[in-house]
Design an enzyme around this catalytic site. Sequence first.
Site, short mmCIF file in Angstrom:
data_model
loop_
_atom_site.label_atom_id
_atom_site.label_comp_id
_atom_site.label_asym_id
_atom_site.label_seq_id
_atom_site.Cartn_x
_atom_site.Cartn_y
_atom_site.Cartn_z
N VAL A 71 0.40 -1.34 0.25
CA VAL A 71 -0.28 -0.65 -0.01
C VAL A 71 1.18 1.72 0.37
CG1 VAL A 71 -0.43 0.70 2.43
CG2 VAL A 71 -2.24 1.36 1.42
N LYS A 72 2.08 1.12 0.10
CA LYS A 72 3.05 2.54 0.31
C LYS A 72 3.34 2.92 -0.48
CE LYS A 72 3.20 2.63 4.79
NZ LYS A 72 3.18 3.41 5.72
N ASP A 73 3.19 2.71 -1.76
CA ASP A 73 3.33 2.44 -3.60
C ASP A 73 2.93 4.63 -3.52
OD1 ASP A 73 5.09 0.10 -3.58
OD2 ASP A 73 4.01 -0.33 -5.00
#
Length: 458
Positions: free
Chosen positions: A44-46
């Site tokens: 999700v950090k993308d």
Amino acid sequence: MAAVHESVLDAIGGTPLFRLARLGAGIAAPIYAKAEFLNIGGSVKDRAALSMVLAAERDGLLRPGGTIVEATSGNTGIGLTIAGRQRGYRVIAGVSDRSAAEKSDILRAYGAEVVTAPTNVPQEDPRHLFNLVRRLAEEIPGAWLANQYDNPANPDAHIRTTGPEVWEQTGGRVTHFVAGVGTGGTITGTGSYLKEVSGGAVTVVGADPLSSQYGGGDGSPWYVESIGHFHHPETVEDRWPQAYRSEVVDAFERIPDREALLTARQLAREEGILAGPSSGAAVAAALRVARRLGPDDLVVVLLPDSGRSYLSKVHSDDWMRQWGFLESSDGLRPLIDDAGPLVTVTADATVGAALEALGAAPGGVAPVVLARTAWPYGVSATEVVGSVSREALAAALADGGAKPDDPVGALLGPTLPTVGVGQSPAEARAELGEGHPGVLVLVDGRAVALLDRAQLAG
């Protein structure tokens, strides 16, 4: 027809929902998992990484030829490296020494320079990871510190993308959103959007490690990476992320490490979803929430990253046994049940107080801990800083090397070896070797008993 993109950055977001039909069997409310591990960088950090880079460029903080610097447990660093290298930047990722080794390997594969530093020290300690990356950002010309914990572009990514996706994918039927809380950006951004678009009807639930301070724990260490708020007992000023807005979260489900890790393993074996331990914590929380609901409700749980980054940890039977998360019929449970309460000595104790405590310690030996916690099973293994013996203290008093009011810290012996409760007596004896008076037994990563040679001899 499959989508065609001009850049991998265009493939960030748009992740699917999967119904957890097997883990949710018998539960009236359906549970859907948002598969953030299908982002191009595996987490999700993308989303936050790309948002922060674009915002820094727009604000003139990141210029051509510049360097991106960030402290990361791994995933944000991976996203920043993909986005940064695609846009022509050097990337330096400061990684916690507690992060899975796979994450550093992945960072290097994408082209990041990796530096490692501790996080299990006071925030004011110059060795702390956050202080290391701040120094690097100050010393390197053209460097920009992403600072995901306080960067408004972090939650903004989820206001613009994740929240709208969840709303559209469920046709506005979502009633409960469940996610872990690390920097707070994901739950703050997604949750605030869902609350606004639903007129406040969506309930936002944080999945938090049992000892994390977000949900009311004591801040002592846990074993689920990337979520929770840790508080070192010697930290003077406890700083919470500005990306986190507590008013967005309606409730917390506090998940013990074992429940989180075993749920992550269940996801792989029963749902075909190889996800990380924070996904296990989130799904465990979602299952708790869904059991209290009815068929008109719909739960969406966010799975932050892939289990491929944790093959040496949660998805390794050996690691799970060594840290006391898996038990077996030939394990150490009967021995620790007979061993009695674990005696510990705090690092700030005096020699006299330590000797008094050691009077109740089998074999006259005890681990020295940074601080005792309120944990029901014992002290945190990661807070054990050494050992002390009645024999050594008595000798120091007798020859004048120490006085009763002196701190015990100067007389510490080495940290005792550890074994998991699921390991066998033979394995414990092997760890004991010839030079240690006893072994510490771990249950769920925390020391609960000390077994000496006599107890292990049978």
